[in-house]
Design a protein around this motif. Structure first.
Motif, PDB file in Angstrom:
ATOM      1  N   GLY A 189       0.886  -1.215  -0.041  1.00  0.00           N
ATOM      2  CA  GLY A 189      -0.169   0.157  -0.070  1.00  0.00           C
ATOM      3  C   GLY A 189       0.642   1.201   0.011  1.00  0.00           C
ATOM      4  O   GLY A 189       2.067   1.201   0.227  1.00  0.00           O
ATOM      5  N   GLY A 190       0.135   2.383  -0.112  1.00  0.00           N
ATOM      6  CA  GLY A 190       0.889   3.762  -0.012  1.00  0.00           C
ATOM      7  C   GLY A 190       0.087   4.858  -0.787  1.00  0.00           C
ATOM      8  O   GLY A 190      -1.051   4.660  -0.844  1.00  0.00           O
ATOM      9  N   LEU A 191       0.823   5.910  -0.988  1.00  0.00           N
ATOM     10  CA  LEU A 191       0.279   7.043  -1.456  1.00  0.00           C
ATOM     11  C   LEU A 191       0.639   7.271  -2.670  1.00  0.00           C
ATOM     12  O   LEU A 191       1.747   7.121  -3.257  1.00  0.00           O
ATOM     13  CB  LEU A 191       0.633   8.240  -0.616  1.00  0.00           C
ATOM     14  CG  LEU A 191       0.448   9.707  -1.169  1.00  0.00           C
ATOM     15  CD1 LEU A 191      -1.259   9.846  -1.155  1.00  0.00           C
ATOM     16  CD2 LEU A 191       1.028  10.869  -0.356  1.00  0.00           C
ATOM     17  N   VAL A 192      -0.542   7.476  -3.730  1.00  0.00           N
ATOM     18  CA  VAL A 192      -0.117   7.531  -5.335  1.00  0.00           C
ATOM     19  C   VAL A 192      -1.139   8.410  -5.699  1.00  0.00           C
ATOM     20  O   VAL A 192      -2.054   8.825  -5.305  1.00  0.00           O
ATOM     21  CB  VAL A 192      -0.237   6.204  -5.883  1.00  0.00           C
ATOM     22  CG1 VAL A 192      -1.905   5.724  -5.708  1.00  0.00           C
ATOM     23  CG2 VAL A 192       0.229   6.348  -7.506  1.00  0.00           C
ATOM     24  N   GLN A 193      -0.715   9.259  -6.950  1.00  0.00           N
ATOM     25  CA  GLN A 193      -1.430  10.150  -7.657  1.00  0.00           C
ATOM     26  C   GLN A 193      -2.558   9.628  -8.562  1.00  0.00           C
ATOM     27  O   GLN A 193      -2.265   8.392  -8.854  1.00  0.00           O
ATOM     28  CB  GLN A 193      -0.640  11.068  -8.612  1.00  0.00           C
ATOM     29  CG  GLN A 193       0.270  12.092  -7.818  1.00  0.00           C
ATOM     30  CD  GLN A 193       0.833  13.077  -8.457  1.00  0.00           C
ATOM     31  OE1 GLN A 193       1.230  12.714  -9.770  1.00  0.00           O
ATOM     32  NE2 GLN A 193       1.108  14.145  -8.135  1.00  0.00           N
ATOM     33  N   ALA A 194      -3.668  10.274  -8.580  1.00  0.00           N
ATOM     34  CA  ALA A 194      -4.651   9.524  -9.822  1.00  0.00           C
ATOM     35  C   ALA A 194      -3.955   9.437 -11.042  1.00  0.00           C
ATOM     36  O   ALA A 194      -3.306  10.061 -11.664  1.00  0.00           O
ATOM     37  CB  ALA A 194      -5.800  10.744  -9.720  1.00  0.00           C
ATOM     38  N   GLY A 195      -4.400   8.046 -11.636  1.00  0.00           N
ATOM     39  CA  GLY A 195      -3.981   7.673 -12.740  1.00  0.00           C
ATOM     40  C   GLY A 195      -2.584   6.670 -12.622  1.00  0.00           C
ATOM     41  O   GLY A 195      -2.343   5.955 -13.438  1.00  0.00           O
ATOM     42  N   GLY A 196      -2.169   6.500 -11.319  1.00  0.00           N
ATOM     43  CA  GLY A 196      -1.064   5.863 -10.972  1.00  0.00           C
ATOM     44  C   GLY A 196      -1.467   4.112 -10.639  1.00  0.00           C
ATOM     45  O   GLY A 196      -2.521   3.796 -10.949  1.00  0.00           O
ATOM     46  N   SER A 197      -0.307   3.520 -10.191  1.00  0.00           N
ATOM     47  CA  SER A 197      -0.491   2.136 -10.200  1.00  0.00           C
ATOM     48  C   SER A 197       0.050   1.638  -8.927  1.00  0.00           C
ATOM     49  O   SER A 197       1.023   2.320  -8.196  1.00  0.00           O
ATOM     50  CB  SER A 197       0.034   1.350 -11.241  1.00  0.00           C
ATOM     51  OG  SER A 197      -0.486   1.530 -12.484  1.00  0.00           O
TER      52      SER A 197
END
Length: 121
Positions: free
Chosen positions: A9-17
Motif C-alpha cells: 500500500g501507499g500514496l499515489v497520484q490519480a492515474g498511477g498504479s
C-alpha cells in the motif's frame, strides 16, 4: 496458527498504479479462495476481487478493467495489481483467504491486518 501478511500500500497520484501482495503462512494445509476487500472511512467493507484455486476471478464493477487479481498457489500468495487509480479507490485494503489446517477440518476465513491505499487527485 495462520497469518496473512499484506504489503504494497501507499500514496499515489490519480492515474498511477500500485501492487498489493498478501502471503498466507503457518498451518496452511490447503488454501481455497483468496480475495481483497476494502473499507473507506464511514463505509462498509466491500469485495474488490477474488480468485479461486483454479484461477477463476470475480471483480467489483467499480474496478473491472483497472484491477487484476492473481495468485501464486505454491507460495500461498495473492496479488492485486491496481492501475488507473482514482481518488475513490482510497481505502484500507484487506486480504482474506479460506484455509484449512488439515484434511479433517473445515475451511476457516482469515483476514490480514489491512494496508492503506491513498490516491490523491
Amino acid at each position: 496458527q495462520v497469518q496473512l501478511v499484506e504489503s504494497g500500500g501507499g500514496l499515489v497520484q490519480a492515474g498511477g498504479s500500485l501492487r498489493l501482495s498478501c502471503a498466507a503462512s503457518g498451518s496452511t494445509f490447503s488454501v481455497n479462495i483468496m480475495g481483497w476487500y476494502r473499507q473507506a472511512p464511514g463505509k462498509q467493507r466491500d469485495l474488490v476481487a477474488a480468485i479461486t484455486g483454479g484461477g477463476s476471478t470475480n471483480y467489483a464493477d467499480s474496478v473491472k478493467g483497472r484491477f487484476t487479481i492473481s495468485r501464486d498457489v505454491a507460495k500461498n500468495t495473492v496479488y492485486l495489481q491496481m492501475n488507473s487509480l482514482k481518488p475513490e479507490d482510497t481505502a484500507l485494503y484487506y486480504c482474506n483467504a479460506d484455509i484449512t489446517s488439515s484434511p479433517f477440518r473445515g475451511w476457516v476465513r482469515y483476514w490480514g491486518q489491512g494496508t492503506q491505499v491513498t490516491v490523491s487527485s
